[in-house]
Design a protein around this motif. Structure first.
Motif, PDB file in Angstrom:
ATOM      1  N   ARG A 188     -57.312 -36.501 -31.173  1.00 34.49           N
ATOM      2  CA  ARG A 188     -55.928 -35.964 -31.370  1.00 34.49           C
ATOM      3  C   ARG A 188     -56.256 -34.803 -32.324  1.00 34.49           C
ATOM      4  O   ARG A 188     -56.691 -35.235 -33.503  1.00 34.49           O
ATOM      5  N   VAL A 189     -56.315 -33.632 -31.957  1.00 33.36           N
ATOM      6  CA  VAL A 189     -56.512 -32.487 -32.907  1.00 33.36           C
ATOM      7  C   VAL A 189     -55.320 -31.669 -33.230  1.00 33.36           C
ATOM      8  O   VAL A 189     -54.517 -31.470 -32.557  1.00 33.36           O
ATOM      9  N   LEU A 190     -55.289 -31.730 -34.680  1.00 30.54           N
ATOM     10  CA  LEU A 190     -54.250 -31.082 -35.492  1.00 30.54           C
ATOM     11  C   LEU A 190     -54.840 -29.812 -36.033  1.00 30.54           C
ATOM     12  O   LEU A 190     -55.736 -29.572 -36.636  1.00 30.54           O
ATOM     13  N   VAL A 191     -53.986 -28.647 -35.574  1.00 29.16           N
ATOM     14  CA  VAL A 191     -54.269 -27.259 -36.141  1.00 29.16           C
ATOM     15  C   VAL A 191     -53.438 -26.982 -37.423  1.00 29.16           C
ATOM     16  O   VAL A 191     -52.199 -27.074 -37.240  1.00 29.16           O
ATOM     17  N   ALA A 192     -53.908 -26.636 -38.387  1.00 29.19           N
ATOM     18  CA  ALA A 192     -53.014 -26.391 -39.698  1.00 29.19           C
ATOM     19  C   ALA A 192     -52.715 -24.844 -39.563  1.00 29.19           C
ATOM     20  O   ALA A 192     -53.889 -24.232 -39.572  1.00 29.19           O
ATOM     21  N   LEU A 193     -51.582 -24.268 -39.591  1.00 32.66           N
ATOM     22  CA  LEU A 193     -51.177 -23.055 -39.370  1.00 32.66           C
ATOM     23  C   LEU A 193     -50.774 -22.468 -40.557  1.00 32.66           C
ATOM     24  O   LEU A 193     -49.581 -22.908 -41.205  1.00 32.66           O
ATOM     25  N   SER A 194     -51.318 -21.344 -40.950  1.00 36.02           N
ATOM     26  CA  SER A 194     -50.446 -20.714 -42.247  1.00 36.02           C
ATOM     27  C   SER A 194     -49.479 -19.881 -41.858  1.00 36.02           C
ATOM     28  O   SER A 194     -48.620 -19.343 -42.808  1.00 36.02           O
ATOM     29  N   GLY A 195     -49.150 -19.439 -40.493  1.00 38.88           N
ATOM     30  CA  GLY A 195     -48.299 -18.339 -40.158  1.00 38.88           C
ATOM     31  C   GLY A 195     -48.689 -17.107 -40.096  1.00 38.88           C
ATOM     32  O   GLY A 195     -48.054 -16.210 -39.754  1.00 38.88           O
ATOM     33  N   ARG A 204     -56.158 -21.675 -29.834  1.00 42.59           N
ATOM     34  CA  ARG A 204     -56.913 -21.879 -28.581  1.00 42.59           C
ATOM     35  C   ARG A 204     -58.294 -22.547 -28.976  1.00 42.59           C
ATOM     36  O   ARG A 204     -58.742 -23.392 -28.037  1.00 42.59           O
ATOM     37  N   ARG A 205     -58.726 -22.470 -30.142  1.00 39.52           N
ATOM     38  CA  ARG A 205     -59.928 -23.344 -30.613  1.00 39.52           C
ATOM     39  C   ARG A 205     -59.654 -24.857 -30.692  1.00 39.52           C
ATOM     40  O   ARG A 205     -60.277 -25.714 -30.004  1.00 39.52           O
ATOM     41  N   GLY A 206     -58.322 -25.039 -31.174  1.00 40.81           N
ATOM     42  CA  GLY A 206     -58.069 -26.573 -31.180  1.00 40.81           C
ATOM     43  C   GLY A 206     -57.866 -26.881 -29.624  1.00 40.81           C
ATOM     44  O   GLY A 206     -58.109 -28.342 -29.527  1.00 40.81           O
ATOM     45  N   LYS A 207     -57.234 -26.112 -28.442  1.00 38.63           N
ATOM     46  CA  LYS A 207     -56.804 -26.637 -27.257  1.00 38.63           C
ATOM     47  C   LYS A 207     -58.308 -26.895 -26.652  1.00 38.63           C
ATOM     48  O   LYS A 207     -58.611 -27.848 -25.867  1.00 38.63           O
ATOM     49  N   ARG A 208     -59.426 -26.223 -26.789  1.00 39.19           N
ATOM     50  CA  ARG A 208     -60.607 -26.635 -26.148  1.00 39.19           C
ATOM     51  C   ARG A 208     -61.198 -27.858 -26.815  1.00 39.19           C
ATOM     52  O   ARG A 208     -61.952 -28.405 -26.182  1.00 39.19           O
ATOM     53  N   THR A 209     -61.027 -27.901 -28.104  1.00 43.33           N
ATOM     54  CA  THR A 209     -61.786 -29.071 -28.845  1.00 43.33           C
ATOM     55  C   THR A 209     -60.843 -30.203 -28.088  1.00 43.33           C
ATOM     56  O   THR A 209     -61.704 -31.363 -27.665  1.00 43.33           O
ATOM     57  N   ALA A 210     -59.673 -30.281 -27.929  1.00 43.12           N
ATOM     58  CA  ALA A 210     -58.771 -31.317 -27.430  1.00 43.12           C
ATOM     59  C   ALA A 210     -59.187 -31.727 -26.090  1.00 43.12           C
ATOM     60  O   ALA A 210     -59.227 -32.920 -25.578  1.00 43.12           O
ATOM     61  N   SER A 211     -59.674 -30.750 -25.210  1.00 46.55           N
ATOM     62  CA  SER A 211     -59.650 -30.837 -23.892  1.00 46.55           C
ATOM     63  C   SER A 211     -61.011 -31.269 -23.467  1.00 46.55           C
ATOM     64  O   SER A 211     -61.323 -31.597 -22.392  1.00 46.55           O
ATOM     65  N   ARG A 212     -62.025 -31.452 -24.558  1.00 46.69           N
ATOM     66  CA  ARG A 212     -63.173 -31.984 -24.182  1.00 46.69           C
ATOM     67  C   ARG A 212     -63.443 -33.520 -23.982  1.00 46.69           C
ATOM     68  O   ARG A 212     -64.112 -34.146 -23.295  1.00 46.69           O
ATOM     69  N   GLY A 213     -62.189 -34.306 -24.447  1.00 48.32           N
ATOM     70  CA  GLY A 213     -62.135 -35.867 -24.181  1.00 48.32           C
ATOM     71  C   GLY A 213     -60.979 -36.093 -23.064  1.00 48.32           C
ATOM     72  O   GLY A 213     -59.953 -35.445 -23.327  1.00 48.32           O
ATOM     73  N   ALA A 214     -61.342 -36.910 -22.500  1.00 39.65           N
ATOM     74  CA  ALA A 214     -60.058 -37.590 -21.689  1.00 39.65           C
ATOM     75  C   ALA A 214     -58.729 -37.983 -22.570  1.00 39.65           C
ATOM     76  O   ALA A 214     -59.081 -38.661 -23.505  1.00 39.65           O
ATOM     77  N   ILE A 266     -58.985 -32.138 -37.810  1.00 44.36           N
ATOM     78  CA  ILE A 266     -58.104 -30.895 -38.333  1.00 44.36           C
ATOM     79  C   ILE A 266     -58.821 -29.766 -38.183  1.00 44.36           C
ATOM     80  O   ILE A 266     -59.970 -29.618 -38.715  1.00 44.36           O
ATOM     81  N   VAL A 267     -58.146 -28.540 -37.593  1.00 42.87           N
ATOM     82  CA  VAL A 267     -58.960 -27.099 -37.318  1.00 42.87           C
ATOM     83  C   VAL A 267     -58.089 -26.378 -38.313  1.00 42.87           C
ATOM     84  O   VAL A 267     -56.730 -26.237 -38.392  1.00 42.87           O
ATOM     85  N   ILE A 268     -58.803 -25.663 -39.462  1.00 44.12           N
ATOM     86  CA  ILE A 268     -58.410 -24.690 -40.270  1.00 44.12           C
ATOM     87  C   ILE A 268     -58.983 -23.522 -40.120  1.00 44.12           C
ATOM     88  O   ILE A 268     -60.176 -23.467 -39.652  1.00 44.12           O
ATOM     89  N   SER A 327     -47.019 -23.865 -24.571  1.00 47.25           N
ATOM     90  CA  SER A 327     -47.570 -23.077 -23.385  1.00 47.25           C
ATOM     91  C   SER A 327     -49.283 -24.001 -22.897  1.00 47.25           C
ATOM     92  O   SER A 327     -49.467 -24.045 -21.709  1.00 47.25           O
ATOM     93  N   LEU A 328     -49.586 -24.536 -23.979  1.00 49.58           N
ATOM     94  CA  LEU A 328     -51.008 -25.009 -23.838  1.00 49.58           C
ATOM     95  C   LEU A 328     -51.061 -26.483 -23.782  1.00 49.58           C
ATOM     96  O   LEU A 328     -51.957 -27.238 -23.566  1.00 49.58           O
ATOM     97  N   GLY A 329     -49.618 -26.909 -23.756  1.00 53.76           N
ATOM     98  CA  GLY A 329     -49.525 -28.481 -23.483  1.00 53.76           C
ATOM     99  C   GLY A 329     -49.469 -29.125 -24.864  1.00 53.76           C
ATOM    100  O   GLY A 329     -49.465 -30.532 -24.784  1.00 53.76           O
ATOM    101  N   GLY A 330     -49.171 -28.465 -25.879  1.00 55.55           N
ATOM    102  CA  GLY A 330     -49.334 -29.069 -27.196  1.00 55.55           C
ATOM    103  C   GLY A 330     -47.776 -29.362 -27.996  1.00 55.55           C
ATOM    104  O   GLY A 330     -46.666 -28.827 -27.081  1.00 55.55           O
TER     105      GLY A 330
END
Length: 380
Positions: A233-240, A249-259, A320-322, A291-294
């Motif tokens: 479960r990948v959480l992307v921290a966004l500053s805005g 997009r990096r978080g989505k690629r990371t989350a997609s690596r596992g079932a 966590i992705v920062i 749009s990426l399913g998150g």
């Protein structure tokens, strides 16, 4: 009187054997001395299913005439009067004939549960309300009978009844599901291998989500703060800021690596209501995440790092992705930034990934240019 317990056999597709398994469970309980009755069972003429029902007492169905045609439904009043310990009630999503006390069978089952009777029932994944549209897109068939997901999620036990696409098609070809005159059409339409594989995957993911909900409740009830990595479960921290696209997009690629990996994004706004990010950019980031399913989340807090870490532990995040810092060297010397605080506070149970991006690189180049310009100006 204690409320009855609900057990659901969830079929990945029609014909996988959920009614057979319901009856088999009823036989096991009856052998242990439990008072089990069949409130409603549909065998569709399948010999093995019919044989499994032998020996279990059955409450006769109620005749319900409608528009000149005779129908039969579960006789709810008779089952309630019988007061069994366990009632077997097939087809949870079934719509009752007009004139019945309840419009849906799941409402009949709710009355049985309120009366203290345990209920064992069945439903196929394509009948869950939230999946109606996606099932239609996959199979080309819109399910007219649905049941709210929450009804199934509230069950005390859910057991997935699964079978590979190849095995299910063999059952169909051998006449174990539909009568001979319907086999060819079924195999070339609803029961195509791609359809069955997709339904199977949807069923497993839905059950995994339900298990995850139960796990989160258990952690909350027992005060467990440390995440349990049941899946990524990948959480992307966004500053805005504009670099957020890269992080998402990096978080989505990371989350997609596992079932079954899941993508979430969070933006922390200040408690005092002052803006901490461009509203148009945040709307864009929300749209990109979805749009990426998150899922996109916002929360308030004076300390962004503490807020991100609290949210990460609440949702059982594994990563966590920062973004790399855009702070000047002087600010870094005066105190730690949000990224450094998240890294320090994550402990050994959450991995933190720092992603470089153009904005951080641009900031470093700009600061270097300013230093060089000032040195040139000071040259006598």
């Amino acid at each position: 009187m204690a409320r009855g317990r609900l057990r659901v056999y969830l079929g990945a597709a029609p014909g996988v054997g959920k009614t057979y398994d319901m009856l088999a469970e009823g036989q096991r309980r009856a052998e242990r001395g439990t008072d089990v009755v069949i409130g409603f069972m549909e065998d569709y003429g399948r010999p093995l299913t019919r044989k499994m029902a032998e020996g279990l007492p059955t409450v006769p169905r109620k005749n319900m005439p409608y528009r000149g045609t005779a129908f039969t439904e579960m006789d709810l009043d008779a089952v309630l009067a019988r007061r069994p310990q366990v009632a077997l009630v097939d087809e949870l999503a079934h719509t009752n004939v007009p004139g019945s006390r309840n419009d849906k069978r799941w409402r009949d089952i709710e009355e049985l549960l309120e009366a203290g009777t345990d209920v064992i029932t069945t439903v196929n994944i394509q009948h869950l309300e939230s999946l109606n549209d996606v099932v239609e897109q996959i199979t080309g068939v819109r399910q007219r009978e649905t049941v709210p997901d929450e009804v199934v999620r509230r069950a005390d036990q859910i057991e997935l009844v699964d079978m590979s696409a190849e095995a299910l098609r063999r059952r169909m070809a051998h006449g174990n599901i539909y009568p001979p005159d319907k086999i060819e059409a079924a195999l070339s339409h609803f029961f195509r291998p791609g359809n069955l594989s997709a339904l199977r995957e949807i069923a497993m993911l839905w059950v995994a989500d339900r298990v995850e909900e139960a796990l989160l409740r258990y952690r909350g009830q027992h005060g467990i703060q440390k995440p349990w990595a049941t899946r990524e479960r990948v959480l992307v921290a966004l500053s805005g800021g504009p670099e957020s696209d890269t992080l998402i997009r990096r978080g989505k690629r990371t989350a997609s690596r596992g079932a079954g990996g899941e993508l979430l994004a969070v933006h922390v706004r200040r408690d005092d209501g002052l803006a901490t990010g461009n509203a148009n950019l945040l709307a864009h980031h929300r749209a990109l995440v979805e749009s990426l399913g998150g899922s996109f989340h916002t929360m308030a807090g004076d300390d962004p790092a503490e807020a991100v870490l609290a949210f990460a532990r609440k949702i059982n995040a594994t990563q966590i992705v920062i973004g790399a810092t855009r702070r000047s060297r002087l600010k870094n010397l005066l105190g730690r930034g949000t990224g450094e605080a998240i890294i320090e506070g994550s402990g050994d149970d959450i991995d933190v990934y720092v992603v470089t991006h153009d904005e951080a690189a641009h900031g470093r180049l700009l600061r270097r240019h300013r230093v060089q310009s000032q040195s040139t100006d000071d040259t006598p």
